[in-house]
Motif scaffolding. Structure first.
Motif, PDB file in Angstrom:
ATOM      1  N   LYS A  17      11.546   0.328  10.717  1.00 13.69           N
ATOM      2  CA  LYS A  17      10.152   0.478  11.134  1.00 13.69           C
ATOM      3  C   LYS A  17       9.675   1.918  10.914  1.00 13.69           C
ATOM      4  O   LYS A  17       8.562   2.148  10.451  1.00 13.69           O
ATOM      5  CB  LYS A  17       9.989   0.096  12.598  1.00 13.69           C
ATOM      6  CG  LYS A  17      10.003  -1.385  12.849  1.00 13.69           C
ATOM      7  CD  LYS A  17       9.788  -1.708  14.325  1.00 13.69           C
ATOM      8  CE  LYS A  17       9.875  -3.197  14.571  1.00 13.69           C
ATOM      9  NZ  LYS A  17       9.685  -3.547  15.987  1.00 13.69           N
ATOM     10  N   GLU A  18      10.533   2.866  11.237  1.00 12.15           N
ATOM     11  CA  GLU A  18      10.181   4.271  11.033  1.00 12.15           C
ATOM     12  C   GLU A  18       9.977   4.573   9.549  1.00 12.15           C
ATOM     13  O   GLU A  18       9.042   5.271   9.167  1.00 12.15           O
ATOM     14  CB  GLU A  18      11.261   5.182  11.618  1.00 12.15           C
ATOM     15  CG  GLU A  18      11.283   5.208  13.133  1.00 12.15           C
ATOM     16  CD  GLU A  18      12.465   5.997  13.691  1.00 12.15           C
ATOM     17  OE1 GLU A  18      13.327   6.452  12.894  1.00 12.15           O
ATOM     18  OE2 GLU A  18      12.518   6.163  14.918  1.00 12.15           O
ATOM     19  N   GLN A  19      10.871   4.012   8.733  1.00 11.12           N
ATOM     20  CA  GLN A  19      10.732   4.216   7.291  1.00 11.12           C
ATOM     21  C   GLN A  19       9.448   3.572   6.774  1.00 11.12           C
ATOM     22  O   GLN A  19       8.761   4.125   5.924  1.00 11.12           O
ATOM     23  CB  GLN A  19      11.953   3.653   6.552  1.00 11.12           C
ATOM     24  CG  GLN A  19      13.208   4.478   6.719  1.00 11.12           C
ATOM     25  CD  GLN A  19      14.409   3.839   6.038  1.00 11.12           C
ATOM     26  OE1 GLN A  19      14.341   2.701   5.557  1.00 11.12           O
ATOM     27  NE2 GLN A  19      15.522   4.572   6.009  1.00 11.12           N
ATOM     28  N   GLN A  20       9.123   2.387   7.301  1.00 11.23           N
ATOM     29  CA  GLN A  20       7.900   1.689   6.891  1.00 11.23           C
ATOM     30  C   GLN A  20       6.671   2.504   7.297  1.00 11.23           C
ATOM     31  O   GLN A  20       5.725   2.626   6.524  1.00 11.23           O
ATOM     32  CB  GLN A  20       7.847   0.279   7.513  1.00 11.23           C
ATOM     33  CG  GLN A  20       6.650  -0.538   7.096  1.00 11.23           C
ATOM     34  CD  GLN A  20       6.637  -0.838   5.610  1.00 11.23           C
ATOM     35  OE1 GLN A  20       7.684  -1.036   4.999  1.00 11.23           O
ATOM     36  NE2 GLN A  20       5.461  -0.850   5.025  1.00 11.23           N
ATOM     37  N   GLN A  21       6.701   3.059   8.518  1.00  9.09           N
ATOM     38  CA  GLN A  21       5.586   3.886   8.972  1.00  9.09           C
ATOM     39  C   GLN A  21       5.450   5.136   8.108  1.00  9.09           C
ATOM     40  O   GLN A  21       4.346   5.539   7.749  1.00  9.09           O
ATOM     41  CB  GLN A  21       5.773   4.271  10.435  1.00  9.09           C
ATOM     42  CG  GLN A  21       5.539   3.127  11.407  1.00  9.09           C
ATOM     43  CD  GLN A  21       5.838   3.531  12.852  1.00  9.09           C
ATOM     44  OE1 GLN A  21       6.457   4.557  13.105  1.00  9.09           O
ATOM     45  NE2 GLN A  21       5.392   2.688  13.787  1.00  9.09           N
ATOM     46  N   ALA A  22       6.569   5.755   7.768  1.00  8.01           N
ATOM     47  CA  ALA A  22       6.539   6.938   6.908  1.00  8.01           C
ATOM     48  C   ALA A  22       5.976   6.585   5.539  1.00  8.01           C
ATOM     49  O   ALA A  22       5.169   7.323   4.970  1.00  8.01           O
ATOM     50  CB  ALA A  22       7.934   7.540   6.775  1.00  8.01           C
ATOM     51  N   ARG A  23       6.374   5.427   5.012  1.00 10.67           N
ATOM     52  CA  ARG A  23       5.876   4.959   3.724  1.00 10.67           C
ATOM     53  C   ARG A  23       4.373   4.704   3.788  1.00 10.67           C
ATOM     54  O   ARG A  23       3.625   5.067   2.872  1.00 10.67           O
ATOM     55  CB  ARG A  23       6.622   3.682   3.327  1.00 10.67           C
ATOM     56  CG  ARG A  23       6.670   3.457   1.850  1.00 10.67           C
ATOM     57  CD  ARG A  23       7.550   2.308   1.500  1.00 10.67           C
ATOM     58  NE  ARG A  23       8.662   2.252   2.464  1.00 10.67           N
ATOM     59  CZ  ARG A  23       9.581   1.327   2.497  1.00 10.67           C
ATOM     60  NH1 ARG A  23       9.575   0.371   1.621  1.00 10.67           N
ATOM     61  NH2 ARG A  23      10.537   1.336   3.404  1.00 10.67           N
TER      62      ARG A  23
END
Length: 106
Positions: A17-23
């Motif tokens: 989720k954090e990676q998706q938000q960063a993306r």
């Protein structure tokens, strides 16, 4: 072991989720940058080239206008001199020769 696997899975989900938000954040930033580069559907390079062409056209127009102004000024000077010559009455031929000689030198 179930708890360990469950916590690992949850940790991976949180990380995803954090990676998706960063993306998503990066994608938003990229779109913002692209929108700054596009002006009315045109790229900045095209827009700059167009402005340079307009600027050059304005320079040419100004140069042409100045040339016309110089021509008009020259015509006015010529007319003024012609009027002065018509107004001049000479008392003698010698005076006429002297005045016209001065004008020629000028």
């Amino acid at each position: 072991e179930k708890h360990r696997l469950l916590s690992e899975t949850q940790a991976k989900q949180i990380q995803l989720k954090e990676q998706q938000q960063a993306r998503d954040t990066l994608a938003t930033k990229i779109k913002a940058m692209e929108s700054k580069l596009l002006v009315g559907g045109k790229s900045i390079v095209d827009h700059t080239n167009e402005q340079q062409k307009r600027l050059e056209q304005h320079r040419l127009e100004i140069a042409e206008q100045k040339r016309k102004e110089r021509e008009m000024e020259q015509q006015l000077m010529t007319k003024d001199e012609a009027q002065l010559e018509r107004k001049d009455t000479y008392t003698s031929l010698q005076q006429e020769v002297e005045i016209k000689t001065k004008k020629l030198k000028k």
